[in-house]
Design an enzyme around this catalytic site. Structure first.
Site, mmCIF file in Angstrom:
data_model
loop_
_atom_site.group_PDB
_atom_site.id
_atom_site.type_symbol
_atom_site.label_atom_id
_atom_site.label_comp_id
_atom_site.label_asym_id
_atom_site.label_seq_id
_atom_site.Cartn_x
_atom_site.Cartn_y
_atom_site.Cartn_z
ATOM 1 C CB THR A 139 -0.916 -0.018 1.256
ATOM 2 O OG1 THR A 139 -1.427 1.286 1.484
ATOM 3 C CG2 THR A 139 -0.151 -0.425 2.514
ATOM 4 C CG ASP A 140 -1.311 4.881 -0.730
ATOM 5 O OD1 ASP A 140 -1.732 4.173 0.206
ATOM 6 O OD2 ASP A 140 -2.030 5.724 -1.315
ATOM 7 C CD GLU A 141 -3.174 3.498 4.444
ATOM 8 O OE1 GLU A 141 -3.050 3.573 5.668
ATOM 9 O OE2 GLU A 141 -4.254 3.231 3.884
ATOM 10 C CE1 TYR A 164 -3.329 -2.484 6.011
ATOM 11 C CE2 TYR A 164 -3.171 -0.152 5.448
ATOM 12 C CZ TYR A 164 -3.310 -1.469 5.061
ATOM 13 O OH TYR A 164 -3.423 -1.784 3.717
ATOM 14 C CE LYS A 168 -0.224 -4.609 3.120
ATOM 15 N NZ LYS A 168 -0.681 -5.950 2.653
HETATM 16 P P1 NAD Z 1 -10.116 -6.875 2.945
HETATM 17 O O1 NAD Z 1 -10.032 -6.541 4.403
HETATM 18 O O2 NAD Z 1 -11.366 -6.579 2.215
HETATM 19 O O3 NAD Z 1 -9.808 -8.442 2.741
HETATM 20 C C1 NAD Z 1 -8.806 -9.101 3.430
HETATM 21 C C2 NAD Z 1 -9.041 -10.601 3.240
HETATM 22 O O4 NAD Z 1 -7.963 -11.301 3.888
HETATM 23 C C3 NAD Z 1 -10.342 -11.104 3.868
HETATM 24 O O5 NAD Z 1 -11.030 -11.941 2.960
HETATM 25 C C4 NAD Z 1 -9.876 -11.912 5.072
HETATM 26 O O6 NAD Z 1 -10.740 -12.983 5.419
HETATM 27 C C5 NAD Z 1 -8.514 -12.406 4.602
HETATM 28 N N1 NAD Z 1 -7.605 -12.722 5.710
HETATM 29 C C6 NAD Z 1 -7.340 -11.965 6.809
HETATM 30 N N2 NAD Z 1 -6.466 -12.600 7.618
HETATM 31 C C7 NAD Z 1 -6.160 -13.777 6.997
HETATM 32 C C8 NAD Z 1 -5.293 -14.861 7.326
HETATM 33 N N3 NAD Z 1 -4.583 -14.873 8.462
HETATM 34 N N4 NAD Z 1 -5.197 -15.888 6.467
HETATM 35 C C9 NAD Z 1 -5.934 -15.906 5.314
HETATM 36 N N5 NAD Z 1 -6.775 -14.919 4.972
HETATM 37 C C10 NAD Z 1 -6.887 -13.866 5.795
HETATM 38 O O7 NAD Z 1 -8.868 -6.168 2.272
HETATM 39 P P2 NAD Z 1 -8.709 -5.450 0.859
HETATM 40 O O8 NAD Z 1 -9.154 -4.054 0.978
HETATM 41 O O9 NAD Z 1 -9.267 -6.331 -0.188
HETATM 42 O O10 NAD Z 1 -7.118 -5.407 0.741
HETATM 43 C C11 NAD Z 1 -6.415 -6.524 0.188
HETATM 44 C C12 NAD Z 1 -4.916 -6.250 0.209
HETATM 45 O O11 NAD Z 1 -4.649 -5.067 -0.536
HETATM 46 C C13 NAD Z 1 -4.361 -6.007 1.614
HETATM 47 O O12 NAD Z 1 -3.105 -6.622 1.705
HETATM 48 C C14 NAD Z 1 -4.222 -4.491 1.701
HETATM 49 O O13 NAD Z 1 -3.173 -4.128 2.566
HETATM 50 C C15 NAD Z 1 -3.905 -4.141 0.255
HETATM 51 N N6 NAD Z 1 -4.312 -2.803 -0.172
HETATM 52 C C16 NAD Z 1 -5.608 -2.392 -0.007
HETATM 53 C C17 NAD Z 1 -6.004 -1.130 -0.463
HETATM 54 C C18 NAD Z 1 -7.425 -0.654 -0.330
HETATM 55 O O14 NAD Z 1 -7.708 0.502 -0.670
HETATM 56 N N7 NAD Z 1 -8.372 -1.492 0.098
HETATM 57 C C19 NAD Z 1 -5.063 -0.289 -1.074
HETATM 58 C C20 NAD Z 1 -3.746 -0.750 -1.223
HETATM 59 C C21 NAD Z 1 -3.393 -2.011 -0.776
HETATM 60 P P1 TYD Z 2 -10.321 4.532 4.785
HETATM 61 O O1 TYD Z 2 -11.376 4.114 3.829
HETATM 62 O O2 TYD Z 2 -10.345 3.949 6.179
HETATM 63 O O3 TYD Z 2 -8.914 4.291 4.078
HETATM 64 P P2 TYD Z 2 -7.420 4.730 4.547
HETATM 65 O O4 TYD Z 2 -7.428 5.104 5.969
HETATM 66 O O5 TYD Z 2 -6.678 3.463 4.287
HETATM 67 O O6 TYD Z 2 -7.020 5.846 3.637
HETATM 68 O O7 TYD Z 2 -10.373 6.106 4.941
HETATM 69 C C1 TYD Z 2 -10.225 6.973 3.823
HETATM 70 C C2 TYD Z 2 -10.181 8.390 4.356
HETATM 71 O O8 TYD Z 2 -11.461 8.689 4.938
HETATM 72 C C3 TYD Z 2 -9.160 8.584 5.472
HETATM 73 O O9 TYD Z 2 -8.595 9.889 5.335
HETATM 74 C C4 TYD Z 2 -9.993 8.523 6.743
HETATM 75 C C5 TYD Z 2 -11.326 9.079 6.303
HETATM 76 N N1 TYD Z 2 -12.491 8.545 7.044
HETATM 77 C C6 TYD Z 2 -13.377 9.413 7.692
HETATM 78 O O10 TYD Z 2 -13.208 10.655 7.650
HETATM 79 N N2 TYD Z 2 -14.435 8.875 8.366
HETATM 80 C C7 TYD Z 2 -14.646 7.536 8.447
HETATM 81 O O11 TYD Z 2 -15.628 7.093 9.111
HETATM 82 C C8 TYD Z 2 -13.741 6.645 7.751
HETATM 83 C C9 TYD Z 2 -13.937 5.163 7.783
HETATM 84 C C10 TYD Z 2 -12.679 7.206 7.066
#
Ligand code: NAD
Ligand code: TYD
Length: 348
Positions: A139-141, A164, A168
């Protein structure tokens, strides 16, 4: 035929990626997921009808479950999405983030190293079965926060601000170490905030839609001027597909969208698209350690693979809102899981 193990495939991006790969490749997909609160097999109902798709319930922290699955299916590609992913939950209870994101990733790396190595007992062996590959979804984070200008590059300092992001970043460092020490064929991608169908409603965009539909106040942290570099999930999936095809082992690739939006702009647009009142917006205390701005420079990925995003933020948001409106049952069922309890802890 290639056999791809998708860990965390029952989550938001993983389920979209499985659907994308079933449509755009001839690979066999094994979805390996522990089904935590965020994992939802209802997101893959259509995939279940495909003979190239199999689900295995398993935990990336288990040596036995991972090794057995690698062997049983002859896995040659691993795409590791499995993670604890919500920043706010990582503030409430960080332990699970270290356990899954750091130890789980290291366990996966080690199981794959042993399974793919031509001489697993020899830690100096850098020879692996042909064409095997480990793709770590990051992630960018991990880069921390930007000021008003500039973008993150692949060599920007790693400076995570939330538990988090720290977990990562730690996982990324293990992936890097496996490449440097064992010549293990791994690639890391770092993506900006995704949005689209099947996202768990605790994340900002589906939370706004869900609360709007149920006339619940929408909590905006601090002044709502934090900026995110949103990417439609299908564009993330196509970027990962490009990296699997032509990315280089040992490299990191940034993935991002072309627009930057403040949280307040996002809420206002969704309220307008869903015909809800801005009176639902409620400013609440800021998230501790809240990153102000993210922006990704994805030039390297574009130059290596030709990838670029295709869906604009406006078009993606319209598609996303339409999808949630057409799939209210999925949204309400998902919200019935851990979401209500979490909201009580988080917002009251
Ligand atoms: P999500 O929370 O929707 O899904 C995570 C999945 O992982 C779930 O299905 C959960 O059951 C499974 N999981 C959790 N712990 C586990 C374990 N110990 N063993 C097997 N499975 C397990 O997450 P997401 O938003 O789909 O993100 C997926 C990946 O992409 C993550 O690694 C996250 O860091 C990365 N990512 C997400 C975003 C975003 O905007 N959502 C952006 C950049 C990177
Ligand atoms: P989020 O979807 O949790 O993603 P991330 O923290 O990984 O960027 O949040 C996106 C942005 O929205 C972040 O700046 C936090 C803000 N946010 C709120 O202001 N209120 C909320 O209830 C949530 C869940 C997020």
């Amino acid at each position: 035929m290639r056999h791809i193990l998708v860990t965390g495939g029952a989550g938001f991006i993983g389920s979209n990626f499985i659907r994308y790969m079933l449509e755009h490749s001839s690979c066999e997909i094994i979805n390996f997921d522990a089904l935590t609160y965020a994992g939802n097999l209802k997101s893959l109902k259509d995939a279940e009808r495909n003979s190239r798709y199999t689900f295995v319930k398993g935990d990336i922290r288990s040596k036995e479950q991972v090794s057995e699955t690698l062997r049983k299916f002859g896995v040659d590609i691993v795409v590791n999405f499995a993670a604890e992913t919500h920043v706010d939950r990582s503030i409430l209870s960080p332990d699970a983030f270290v356990s899954t994101n750091v130890l789980g990733t290291q366990n996966l790396l080690e199981c794959c190293r042993v399974y793919w190595s031509l001489s697993p007992e020899d830690k100096h062996c850098r020879d692996y079965k042909p064409d095997v590959r480990f793709l770590q979804i990051s992630t960018d984070e991990v880069y921390g926060s930007l000021g008003n200008d500039g973008k993150f590059h692949e060599d920007s300092p790693i400076a995570p601000n939330s538990p988090y992001a720290a977990s990562k970043a730690s996982a990324d460092l293990f992936v890097r170490a496996y490449w440097e020490t064992f010549g293990f064929p791994a690639v890391i991608t770092r993506c900006s905030n995704n949005f689209g169908p099947y996202q768990f409603p605790e994340k900002l965009i589906p939370l706004i839609i869900y609360n709007g539909l149920h006339d619940i106040k929408i909590p905006i942290y601090g002044d709502g001027q934090q900026v995110r570099n949103w990417l439609y999930v299908e564009d993330h999936c196509s970027a990962l597909c490009s990296v699997l095809k032509s990315g280089k082992s040992g490299e990191v690739y940034n993935i991002g969208g072309d627009t930057e939006e403040s949280n307040l702009q996002v809420v206002r647009t969704i309220l307008r698209l869903t015909g809800r009142s801005e009176n639902l917006i409620q400013f609440v205390a800021d998230r501790p350690g809240h990153d102000r701005r993210y922006a990704m420079d994805y030039t390297k990925l574009h130059q290596h693979t030709g990838w670029k995003p295709h869906c604009s933020f406006e078009e993606g948001l319209e598609r996303t809102v339409q999808w949630y409106l057409a799939n209210e049952t999925w949204l309400n069922d998902t919200a019935d899981r851990d979401f209500q309890t979490y909201c009580k802890t988080m917002y009251t």
